[in-house]
Design a protein around this motif. Structure first.
Motif, mmCIF file in Angstrom:
data_model
loop_
_atom_site.group_PDB
_atom_site.id
_atom_site.type_symbol
_atom_site.label_atom_id
_atom_site.label_comp_id
_atom_site.label_asym_id
_atom_site.label_seq_id
_atom_site.Cartn_x
_atom_site.Cartn_y
_atom_site.Cartn_z
ATOM 1 N N PRO A 70 60.764 -2.646 16.608
ATOM 2 C CA PRO A 70 61.237 -1.766 15.530
ATOM 3 C C PRO A 70 60.124 -1.022 14.784
ATOM 4 N N ALA A 71 58.886 -1.520 14.867
ATOM 5 C CA ALA A 71 57.796 -0.879 14.117
ATOM 6 C C ALA A 71 56.822 -0.127 15.022
ATOM 7 N N ILE A 72 57.203 0.124 16.258
ATOM 8 C CA ILE A 72 56.254 0.714 17.200
ATOM 9 C C ILE A 72 55.762 2.083 16.735
ATOM 10 N N LEU A 73 56.629 2.922 16.203
ATOM 11 C CA LEU A 73 56.199 4.244 15.751
ATOM 12 C C LEU A 73 55.261 4.141 14.551
ATOM 13 N N ASP A 74 55.521 3.193 13.653
ATOM 14 C CA ASP A 74 54.636 2.997 12.494
ATOM 15 C C ASP A 74 53.248 2.545 12.941
ATOM 16 N N MET A 75 53.194 1.639 13.926
ATOM 17 C CA MET A 75 51.902 1.165 14.410
ATOM 18 C C MET A 75 51.115 2.292 15.069
ATOM 19 N N ILE A 76 51.802 3.106 15.855
ATOM 20 C CA ILE A 76 51.133 4.236 16.505
ATOM 21 C C ILE A 76 50.605 5.210 15.466
ATOM 22 N N GLN A 77 51.422 5.504 14.474
ATOM 23 C CA GLN A 77 50.995 6.475 13.463
ATOM 24 C C GLN A 77 49.799 5.968 12.668
ATOM 25 N N ARG A 78 49.769 4.679 12.329
ATOM 26 C CA ARG A 78 48.635 4.141 11.565
ATOM 27 C C ARG A 78 47.340 4.228 12.370
ATOM 28 N N CYS A 79 47.443 4.010 13.677
ATOM 29 C CA CYS A 79 46.260 4.153 14.534
ATOM 30 C C CYS A 79 45.798 5.610 14.563
ATOM 31 N N VAL A 80 46.723 6.509 14.810
ATOM 32 C CA VAL A 80 46.388 7.933 14.901
ATOM 33 C C VAL A 80 45.787 8.423 13.589
ATOM 34 N N ASP A 81 46.397 8.042 12.468
ATOM 35 C CA ASP A 81 45.875 8.451 11.159
ATOM 36 C C ASP A 81 44.475 7.892 10.915
ATOM 37 N N GLY A 82 44.151 6.743 11.548
ATOM 38 C CA GLY A 82 42.844 6.131 11.369
ATOM 39 C C GLY A 82 41.812 6.580 12.384
ATOM 40 N N GLY A 83 42.167 7.563 13.207
ATOM 41 C CA GLY A 83 41.209 8.099 14.174
ATOM 42 C C GLY A 83 41.074 7.314 15.457
ATOM 43 N N VAL A 84 42.032 6.444 15.751
ATOM 44 C CA VAL A 84 41.999 5.636 16.965
ATOM 45 C C VAL A 84 42.903 6.269 18.022
ATOM 46 N N ARG A 85 42.394 6.388 19.234
ATOM 47 C CA ARG A 85 43.219 6.902 20.321
ATOM 48 C C ARG A 85 44.186 5.816 20.764
ATOM 49 N N VAL A 86 45.416 6.213 21.088
ATOM 50 C CA VAL A 86 46.493 5.259 21.354
ATOM 51 C C VAL A 86 47.073 5.462 22.747
ATOM 52 N N LEU A 95 63.199 4.686 26.612
ATOM 53 C CA LEU A 95 62.514 5.742 25.872
ATOM 54 C C LEU A 95 63.476 6.905 25.651
ATOM 55 N N SER A 96 64.068 6.956 24.477
ATOM 56 C CA SER A 96 65.098 7.945 24.178
ATOM 57 C C SER A 96 64.512 9.311 23.888
ATOM 58 N N ALA A 97 65.366 10.326 23.935
ATOM 59 C CA ALA A 97 64.942 11.683 23.583
ATOM 60 C C ALA A 97 64.483 11.740 22.134
ATOM 61 N N LYS A 98 65.137 10.981 21.255
ATOM 62 C CA LYS A 98 64.755 10.948 19.847
ATOM 63 C C LYS A 98 63.355 10.383 19.663
ATOM 64 N N MET A 99 63.034 9.289 20.384
ATOM 65 C CA MET A 99 61.707 8.696 20.263
ATOM 66 C C MET A 99 60.646 9.643 20.814
ATOM 67 N N ILE A 100 60.948 10.335 21.874
ATOM 68 C CA ILE A 100 60.001 11.309 22.423
ATOM 69 C C ILE A 100 59.699 12.383 21.390
ATOM 70 N N ARG A 101 60.718 12.857 20.698
ATOM 71 C CA ARG A 101 60.497 13.871 19.653
ATOM 72 C C ARG A 101 59.637 13.316 18.525
ATOM 73 N N GLU A 102 59.860 12.047 18.148
ATOM 74 C CA GLU A 102 59.057 11.440 17.093
ATOM 75 C C GLU A 102 57.604 11.278 17.526
ATOM 76 N N LEU A 103 57.393 10.904 18.769
ATOM 77 C CA LEU A 103 56.033 10.780 19.279
ATOM 78 C C LEU A 103 55.330 12.136 19.301
ATOM 79 N N GLU A 104 56.061 13.172 19.633
ATOM 80 C CA GLU A 104 55.487 14.523 19.587
ATOM 81 C C GLU A 104 55.090 14.893 18.157
ATOM 82 N N ARG A 105 55.891 14.447 17.198
ATOM 83 C CA ARG A 105 55.646 14.810 15.807
ATOM 84 C C ARG A 105 54.392 14.127 15.249
ATOM 85 N N ILE A 106 54.163 12.869 15.601
ATOM 86 C CA ILE A 106 53.090 12.103 14.957
ATOM 87 C C ILE A 106 51.809 12.058 15.777
ATOM 88 N N THR A 107 51.809 12.592 17.005
ATOM 89 C CA THR A 107 50.623 12.521 17.858
ATOM 90 C C THR A 107 50.295 13.885 18.446
#
Length: 337
Positions: A70-86, A95-107
């Motif tokens: 449930p927290a996978i997107l939050d973990m990815i975003q915290r890494c990206v915001d901290g300058g870590v490649r994910v 992997l839903s279409a909605k999750m793909i759109r969210e990944l596009e938004r935060i990465t």
């Protein structure tokens, strides 16, 4: 505690197995993640923050199936915001279409890559070892039209040996990264002898892949041929062989616990994701990663005279460590080759 003089401040890469459950049951899977456990979201997020503060270069989220956390997107975003490649390692089933759109938004392609596993575009082959091929193909169709950096991962075994490379012509140039790897002789895979490769078949595949790749532009990314051949015990791959001979330093027998670690859904820290029962470095459920990283137990994993995977037993009980030469064992703790 170790002095820290011979240990990095933190590993270069960390792989967090955020779930211990999966919606596939791959024949050769060494994890067999079906306990239903998952990382506590709050502790997982705080651990990610510690890795960011320590300067870890690369974070990978795996499982099980990490997109079910449930927290996978939050973990990815915290890494990206901290300058870590994910990196996100997914089977592609959930992997839903909605999750793909969210990944596009935060990465962006610069800081994120998603790897999807598929052994063949032929459902008969892929379903034999992995399953739910039609769901994965649907996900790949969505991903090839997205802005995400995608890599396809294919395990090479007897069933797909002659056709594994066809994933390239199917998805290139929408996807340019392809990761092939030999089936590993883990305890799970050894139960399926019809999948295991012999050295001749493996050599033919990799040399054939090298020739096949010449049909494509230079932006095609494939795993290193020299690394695969060295893994087979054939290190004479020119010109790399001459460079290796001229090197001014010795290379350790195994990098497990030195430059990378794995964190299980129970927060165990492992030096090796294959020989997990032989490379436990500690647990970070209630203590910091730094405490574990510099502990005597972690140091004992790093100082093993040979790789932990040599301790894995075949169904007949035999282990590679049973066949080690006396001079290799004589290297002792911290030995190099």
């Amino acid at each position: 505690m170790t002095s820290g003089q011979d240990v990095l401040r933190a590993p270069f890469t960390v792989c967090m197995w955020v779930t211990d459950y999966c919606n596939l049951d791959c024949a050769y899977c060494y994890a067999k993640p079906f306990s239903g456990r998952r990382m506590d979201p709050k502790r997982a997020l705080s651990l990610v923050e510690e890795f960011v503060s320590l300067g870890v270069f690369d974070m990978t989220f795996a499982g099980g199936e990490p997109t079910l956390h449930p927290a996978i997107l939050d973990m990815i975003q915290r890494c990206v915001d901290g300058g870590v490649r994910v990196g996100l390692l997914s089977n592609g089933v959930s992997l839903s279409a909605k999750m793909i759109r969210e990944l596009e938004r935060i990465t962006t392609k610069k800081n994120f890559i998603i790897q999807i596993s598929i052994d063949s575009i032929d459902p008969e082959i892929n379903d034999y070892v992995r399953g739910k091929t039609h769901r994965v193909l649907e996900t790949l169709d969505r991903l090839r039209g997205s802005g995400l950096d995608v890599q396809l991962a294919t395990v090479v075994h007897k069933k797909n040996l002659r056709v594994a490379h066809k994933v390239i012509e199917t998805y290139y140039p929408d996807i340019r990264r392809f990761h092939f790897l030999n089936i590993q002789r883990t305890s799970s895979a050894l139960a399926y002898p019809e999948l295991l490769l012999d050295e001749a078949d493996t050599l033919d595949f990799w040399l054939g892949l090298k020739e096949y790749a010449k049909r494509f532009p230079a932006d095609l990314f494939l795993p290193s041929l020299r690394v695969q051949l060295r893994a087979m015990g054939n290190a004479r791959v020119d010109p790399e062989a001459s460079l290796h001979r001229e090197a001014t330093f010795d290379c350790g027998a195994c990098s497990a616990g030195w430059t990378h670690v794995n964190i299980t859904s129970d927060f165990d820290v492992l030096g090796c994701d294959i020989a997990k029962e032989h490379s436990l470095m500690g647990n970070v459920a209630e203590q910091s990663f730094t405490h574990v990283w510099r502990s005597p137990l972690a140091d004992s994993v790093r100082k093993s005279p040979y790789p932990a995977c040599y301790k894995i037993a075949a169904p007949d009980g035999d282990k590679l460590e049973n066949h080690l030469k006396s001079e290799f064992l004589a290297l002792g703790a911290g030995g190099t080759t």
